[in-house]
Motif scaffolding. Structure first.
Motif, PDB file in Angstrom:
ATOM      1  N   ARG A  61      -5.679   3.602   2.433  1.00  0.00           N
ATOM      2  CA  ARG A  61      -5.798   2.102   2.732  1.00  0.00           C
ATOM      3  C   ARG A  61      -4.371   1.464   3.623  1.00  0.00           C
ATOM      4  N   ASN A  94       1.535   6.923  -7.007  1.00  0.00           N
ATOM      5  CA  ASN A  94       0.334   7.551  -7.161  1.00  0.00           C
ATOM      6  C   ASN A  94       0.855   9.197  -6.990  1.00  0.00           C
ATOM      7  N   GLU A 110      -7.537   8.451  -6.730  1.00  0.00           N
ATOM      8  CA  GLU A 110      -6.698   7.198  -6.328  1.00  0.00           C
ATOM      9  C   GLU A 110      -5.809   7.440  -5.575  1.00  0.00           C
ATOM     10  N   SER A 132      -5.330   5.480  -1.998  1.00  0.00           N
ATOM     11  CA  SER A 132      -4.353   4.736  -1.657  1.00  0.00           C
ATOM     12  C   SER A 132      -3.558   5.026  -0.541  1.00  0.00           C
ATOM     13  N   HIS A 178       0.882  -1.054   0.137  1.00  0.00           N
ATOM     14  CA  HIS A 178      -0.045  -0.083   0.070  1.00  0.00           C
ATOM     15  C   HIS A 178       0.827   1.037  -0.094  1.00  0.00           C
ATOM     16  N   GLU A 205       2.101   1.666  -3.591  1.00  0.00           N
ATOM     17  CA  GLU A 205       0.869   2.280  -4.213  1.00  0.00           C
ATOM     18  C   GLU A 205       0.779   3.765  -4.127  1.00  0.00           C
TER      19      GLU A 205
END
Length: 234
Positions: free
Chosen positions: A167, A136, A160, A164, A129, A132
């Motif tokens: 998360r 991003n 997004e 992320s 995560h 990610e």
């Protein structure tokens, strides 16, 4: 909403199409409002299902707006904002209006309790995560450097990114400033700034773009948030 007889010869196809479009917007507002209530009451326990459903409804709403933004008759009936539209037709769906106005699911705007609890311990932070979210951040900043300025270019990337970040969970448990000269904002404050940007971009028309000053300000806020993000992890 006005009732249209199926075979009323006095109503043109254009008028009928306009009323159908307004009716669809009305239905989306009511549906989003119900989804928000169900999610807040934990009736919808699957956060991914909530996010997917809300994003689908947001996309449908934005498509209807973009397809009709140059139609003078639509502008007259709809007004200048969803708030004006809901007041004009006495639509009582505050949660739906707010969510559509912001243009992002609640899971993008806020970290859920389950995400926060799962990430409270530093050892529980998922490296996937983190990767990610890092990717991003870089993607959005590169997009701005490549002169991405339009709503349909920036809104999905920012959404997004925020999703992320959420998360990961637990990032606010040790919130601190990033230590950069000229900025004493905490990571939570930096994230809130990005939410403000995505709401602002969501209110833009499809034909509008950020000007150079706004693009530089957004890039600056992203850079500060990116640095404070790593300060939190460390």
């Amino acid at each position: 909403m006005e009732e249209v007889p199926l075979f009323d010869r006095d109503i043109s196809l254009k008028e009928r199409g306009l009323i159908e479009t307004l009716s669809e917007i009305y239905s989306i507002i009511i549906t989003v409002d119900q989804v928000e209530k169900l999610y807040l009451k934990d009736v919808i326990e699957n956060e991914n299902a909530y996010t997917v459903l809300t994003n689908k409804l947001l996309a449908q709403y934005n498509t209807l707006l973009s397809n009709n933004e140059n139609d003078s008759d639509f502008k007259e009936k709809f007004g200048n904002s969803i708030t004006e539209f809901s007041e004009k037709y006495n639509i009582i769906a505050p949660n739906g209006v707010i969510r559509l106005e912001k243009g992002i699911p609640m899971t993008v705007e806020h970290m859920s309790n389950s995400q926060s609890d799962s990430g409270m311990a530093k050892n529980n932070i998922n490296s996937k995560h983190v990767a990610e979210a890092t990717g991003n951040f870089i993607t959005v900043m590169d997009a701005i450097k490549l002169n991405y300025r339009a709503k349909d270019q920036l809104h999905p990337l920012l959404a997004e990114l925020l999703l992320s970040i959420n998360r990961i969970g637990g990032l606010h448990s040790n919130d601190m400033s990033n230590g950069e000269k000229g900025s004493d904002r905490t990571f939570g404050e930096n994230k809130k700034k990005l939410v403000e940007w995505i709401v602002k971009i969501n209110k833009m028309k499809m034909s509008e773009e950020l000007d150079e000053k706004e693009a530089k300000e957004l890039l600056f806020d992203l850079d500060i948030a990116y640095k404070s993000f790593f300060a939190m992890l460390n």
